[in-house]
Write an enzyme that holds these catalytic residues in place. Structure first.
Site, PDB file in Angstrom:
ATOM      1  N   ASN A  11      11.285 -11.238   9.867  1.00  0.00           N
ATOM      2  CA  ASN A  11      10.639 -12.267   9.051  1.00  0.00           C
ATOM      3  C   ASN A  11      10.672 -11.757   7.610  1.00  0.00           C
ATOM      4  OD1 ASN A  11       8.958 -14.040   7.745  1.00  0.00           O
ATOM      5  ND2 ASN A  11       7.078 -13.377   8.784  1.00  0.00           N
ATOM      6  N   LYS A  13       9.964 -13.189   4.904  1.00  0.00           N
ATOM      7  CA  LYS A  13       8.934 -13.736   4.000  1.00  0.00           C
ATOM      8  C   LYS A  13       9.588 -14.152   2.669  1.00  0.00           C
ATOM      9  CE  LYS A  13       5.643 -10.912   6.405  1.00  0.00           C
ATOM     10  NZ  LYS A  13       4.286 -10.511   6.524  1.00  0.00           N
ATOM     11  N   HIS A 101       2.438 -19.158  11.188  1.00  0.00           N
ATOM     12  CA  HIS A 101       2.223 -17.791  10.694  1.00  0.00           C
ATOM     13  C   HIS A 101       0.869 -17.706   9.993  1.00  0.00           C
ATOM     14  CE1 HIS A 101       2.662 -14.008   8.611  1.00  0.00           C
ATOM     15  NE2 HIS A 101       3.659 -13.730   9.438  1.00  0.00           N
ATOM     16  N   GLU A 103      -0.073 -16.229   7.454  1.00  0.00           N
ATOM     17  CA  GLU A 103      -0.039 -16.375   5.986  1.00  0.00           C
ATOM     18  C   GLU A 103      -0.060 -17.858   5.594  1.00  0.00           C
ATOM     19  OE1 GLU A 103       3.347 -13.854   5.308  1.00  0.00           O
ATOM     20  OE2 GLU A 103       2.116 -12.093   5.739  1.00  0.00           O
ATOM     21  N   GLU A 170       0.419 -11.906  16.754  1.00  0.00           N
ATOM     22  CA  GLU A 170       0.328 -11.091  15.538  1.00  0.00           C
ATOM     23  C   GLU A 170      -1.128 -11.017  15.088  1.00  0.00           C
ATOM     24  OE1 GLU A 170       4.275 -11.161  13.156  1.00  0.00           O
ATOM     25  OE2 GLU A 170       3.098 -12.880  12.531  1.00  0.00           O
ATOM     26  N   GLY A 176       1.130  -6.152   7.792  1.00  0.00           N
ATOM     27  CA  GLY A 176       1.303  -5.468   6.512  1.00  0.00           C
ATOM     28  C   GLY A 176       0.303  -4.366   6.213  1.00  0.00           C
ATOM     29  N   SER A 214       3.032  -4.789  11.497  1.00  0.00           N
ATOM     30  CA  SER A 214       3.282  -3.383  11.139  1.00  0.00           C
ATOM     31  C   SER A 214       4.239  -2.641  12.083  1.00  0.00           C
ATOM     32  CB  SER A 214       1.959  -2.617  11.027  1.00  0.00           C
ATOM     33  OG  SER A 214       1.225  -3.106   9.925  1.00  0.00           O
TER      34      SER A 214
END
Ligand code: PGA
Length: 253
Positions: A11, A13, A101, A103, A170, A176, A214
């Site tokens: 991914n 991003k 996702h 985010e 996730e 991250g 991560s």
């Protein structure tokens, strides 16, 4: 319960330009030559919309599939400034799309909106990487299982072609941050997702469930001991061909 085919999905991003094709080519070359007896794996790179067409045309070998990272829910052309729908990403070569996702959930995507997106992506016969996972606060309050069940039930319907849906667990607190869940926790969560999914949607086969958050070349061996994990959604580390390739190599060590 275990699926033998493993997925390594990058991914990217908001990363990448035309020069990044070399990263994709290095990963693709590696996948073409790296064979492990009895091991089947699939590599997908989910890149920004701006690179879908370019990568689809320029990638030297087809050992990597291309995916998008989101799409609009509306099926046809419409008055949605700045948006791109499932049909449009499909036309430029995407075979996969990440939906839900965290985010984007943080930016306001709800389970209901994600459901509409899943439906339109299924209609385009795209493979969906559907992200779920609890926040740090939900985990602290013991709400992990409740949260992921709400997300699954809120965005999936049993009338969908469920073979097209890959779940990516996730935990939001892990994305991250370098933090990963404990092995025992992961085992429980993956079993839970597979059993509940089968029960809820009355399927014979368990869903494909990936882990994301991560993942890197150093911690991948921790995950490879958990057979229910069918693969990985890899963010930061997928922006480096070396790290991405080392993840696959170390997984099979
Ligand atoms: P990360 O991201 O690997 O950088 O934690 C994973 C993701 O956001 O899918």
């Amino acid at each position: 319960m275990t699926n033998t085919l493993k997925y390594f999905i990058g991914n990217w991003k908001m990363f990448g330009d035309f020069n990044s094709l070399k990263i994709a080519n290095q990963i693709s070359n590696f996948s073409r030559h790296f064979k492990k007896k009895g091991k089947k794996y699939k590599v997908v790179l989910c890149v920004p919309h701006t690179l879908l067409n370019y990568f689809n045309e320029k990638l030297k070998s087809k050992f990597v599939s291309i995916g998008a990272q989101n799409c609009h829910y509306y099926q046809n052309y419409g008055p949605y400034t700045g948006s791109i729908n499932a049909n449009m990403i499909k036309k430029v070569g995407a075979k996969y799309v990440i939906l839900g996702h965290s985010e984007n959930r943080i930016e306001g995507e709800t389970n209901h909106l994600i459901k509409k997106k899943i439906e339109s992506a299924i209609n385009q016969k795209l493979n969906i990487i559907f992200c779920i996972g609890e926040t740090a606060k939900e985990k602290k309050r013991g709400k992990t299982f409740l949260t992921i069940m709400k997300q699954i039930k809120g965005s999936i319907s049993k009338k969908y072609d469920l073979n097209k849906i890959i779940i990516a667990y996730e935990p939001v607190w892990s994305i991250g941050t370098g933090k990963i869940p404990k092995t025992l926790e992961l085992k429980k969560i993956f079993k839970f997702i597979k059993i509940k999914f089968k029960k809820t949607f009355k399927t014979k086969k368990p869903p494909v469930v990936l882990y994301g958050g991560s993942v890197n070349p150093n911690n991948i061996r921790i995950f490879s001991s958990i057979s229910d994990i069918d693969g990985f959604l890899i963010g930061g580390a997928s922006q480096s061909s070396k790290k991405f390739i080392d993840i696959i190599k170390n997984y099979y060590k």
